[in-house]
Design an enzyme around this catalytic site. Sequence first.
Site: not given
Length: 944
Positions: A344, A380
Amino acid sequence: MGKVYYVSKHVGLGLLVLAVTALVTIIALSIAYDKERAKNQDTLGDGAADGTTPVPTPFTPKEPWDRYRLPVSLVPVSYNVTLWPRLKPGADGMYFFTGKSAVVVRCVKETDLLIIHSNKLNLTSFNGHHAVLTGLGQATAPAIQNSWLVVKTEFLVIQLRSRLSVGASYVLYTEFKGELADDLEGFYRSEYTEDGVRKVVATSQMQATYARKTFPCFDEPAMKAVFNVTIIHDQDTVALSNGMEIDSVIDGVSVRVTTFEPTERMSTYLLAFIVSDFVNIKSTQNKNLLIRIWARRKAIDSRQGDYALNVTGPILQFYEQYFNATYPLSKSDQIALPDFNAGAMENWGLVTYRETALLFDPIMSSTGNKETITTVVSHELAHMWFGNLVTLQWWNDLWLNEGFASYVEYLGADYAEPTWSIKDKIILSDVHKVFAVDALASSHPLSRREEEVNTPAQISEMFNTISYSKVSAVSSQSYLNTFAFGNTVYTDLWDHLQQAVENTPGMHIPHTVHDIMNRWTLQMGFPVVTIDTRTGSITQKHFLLDPDSVLDRPSQFNYTWFVPIKWMKTGVEQQQHWLLQETDSHIPMRVSGEDWVLANTNVAGYFRVNYDLDNWHRLLSLLNTNHQALSIINRAQIIDDAFNLARAKIINTTLALTTTKYLSKERDYIPWESALRNLDYYILMFDRTEVYGALQLYLKKQIQPLFEHFKTITANWTKVPTGHTDQYNQNNAIGIACSMGVQGCGELIKSWYRQWMENPHHNPIHPNLKSTVYCSAIAFGGVEEWDFAWRMFKNATLASEASRLRSGMACTKAPWLLNRYLEYTLDPTKIRKQDATSTIHYIARNIVGMPLAWNFVRARWSYLFKQYGGRSFSFSGLINGITKRLSTEFELQELMKFKEDNLHVGFGSATMALEQAIEKTTANIKWVAENKAHVLKWFNDESK
């Protein structure tokens, strides 16, 4: 939860400042970053590259454009960037994009050179030059004398006829064309098929050094600016970027022009540009913040984005309270991409993911898939503050971004899923993993000197276990507020933590925060603390997995640390003790009789612990008679410490093996997983020798009670265990039982898989067990089982299901199937480029596949390196994977020859991994020679 500092009660990860505990190790996912596509495709061949090519001599930069770092004479203020990706190939069959950029720069030091990054872009010529320079306001721009591109350092250089004025601002305008390649870096092309129709997505990955491949820019993290983005795209597609779309108009009849709100002041590596026909689901529950999950239409229609949407809001709310800083953007987009090399990427306002890291099918996905999504999303989103709001000054301090996100991801995930007790898994997912790397002589400190990290490949090398892992669990509200939208170095953090200490009544630490923390961040490694309970003496020593290895990195602190020791005596917690020099004495740690000492309780500190032999035996006796008197984490810790101390020749190997004798009574996941990960080293070293037979008998004896336990509590495998970690341990029970030959296990696996083969539309295997069952069934089977898995893989509509099958197919014992599978990794129509190196890694884990994968990589190194190796973090994982079993002198010589033969090709981001592979192989040879006979005798004696 809303306080600035947080302490995990389960794990005891105390903060150095507020809990006066240890610097601890926190690890995130091992994320694979940025594959390198060669400018010229190499020819596939079976032979090694010609070794006669001379090795280049070291390069000494003479001119500013020969250096990899930008000059400090100019700083960007803002960009106006327009991009137009073509999602259909041109007449030459190539996909491309065009664009234009106007960057406002401010001169801070007189210069007649304008140097800006540009890589693999065809720049439009203006009067024979690559750009147009104009003055802003009252400034007059000097005329351009000359301009040229420097391929090595990826610069566009503009020589001016006179100097720029300090304090004045100028506009540099460029127009350009670039290839929309399928190389997974910069602005690139992703493809997928839906309902038989091939579709193309334009997407991006800028970290660490790929924004320069999209438009000319000042591509360093400290060069923050505001970005005004416009994307031109087909009418039937949607355009996304970091900012909220504010206008989208039809231009003529064929295209749409979408403009976005200006970004906050940010770094180039956080930019994102995407054009697709994806759809979204959305929520506005977080104070009217728009939260959207984007994916392929079929994925959204089948509700695969629902889970990520449900956890995003709570995690963002938690971080706003935890950091006491509101989310600064107007929207939070997250998108699942068919082709994405990293796990990610935290692009501010538009986070990109692999499909496996964002999409969850409530019927087909496993508990593990759900946990992965929660932790990756949490990681994230943490970057929206640590990394995006406050950004590292240069890549040598990457841990300031990744380390903090790797810690608080557990806090965010725990808030979203409080019943999982996910913080207890830090010891497995994090601490033990970084111990393995940081115990090597070829490790590196958290903070390296800036001059050690220059080239793109060196920058990519920083994206490793150390940077994600070895970080104190600290965060500071004042730190975030002070450096919001700015850049920082590690000493800024120590300053703010010192302020917190001084402003907290009753807070006492033995030295300043700088003095304590510098010993953990500016020198590599960690200590082993030895406690002699007969005398109360305590010593510390730099822990090295191979005690004979030579350190070539000196330390200003002589490899000693300030070590806070949390400990207990006979089950009672004691007052923390600071070890401030190499040797010390603490009389309360002297015990006798039945009393025992356990230090580093709940792994609160970043060090290993050794004891005198009497105390070891008392702890082993406790495990065998009443193991639940120790916490789950401490049981796992004793096992892991003992095995690694044995590998370092500090204690006997048989003492370490004895820590596993009680496992026949153990039912909890974390101690079992700790033991299995350590015994895996013995399997790797001995599964080609006579030791393996005795090892198999011993493990069969130890795992059988666990196998029977899960058979009972699941009503003969018809129910799912209720506990979160019990579901993981059920996998351990089945997987190890089948590989060790426990009666009934193989038949169970084969029957489940056969039922699926007979009715492919109905898979009877529970999602939690699929990875284990697929691997075991394909290992037991032949070409029929493998080909069935391949068909299911090609037809899979859920990325996590395809991933399980891709891993399972590497388990076959048929060499010709494995060789065929290796060839598939070179064909993107069979194995996506993002999955090629991990597939080779999977094959190398297989005892039959290891030599095949090793030969395959050596024969095609030049091609593989040009495809994936220059800057890709996944490439270091490939080297680690294919060399894990190497343990003979002949294999070491092969490894050394591989290095020598390919010096002219290079190793890129795998350079450190190769050095560590040589170091580990050397240690393996010595360890096997010294321990093989003792290990064989112990397993023979204990398996009776």
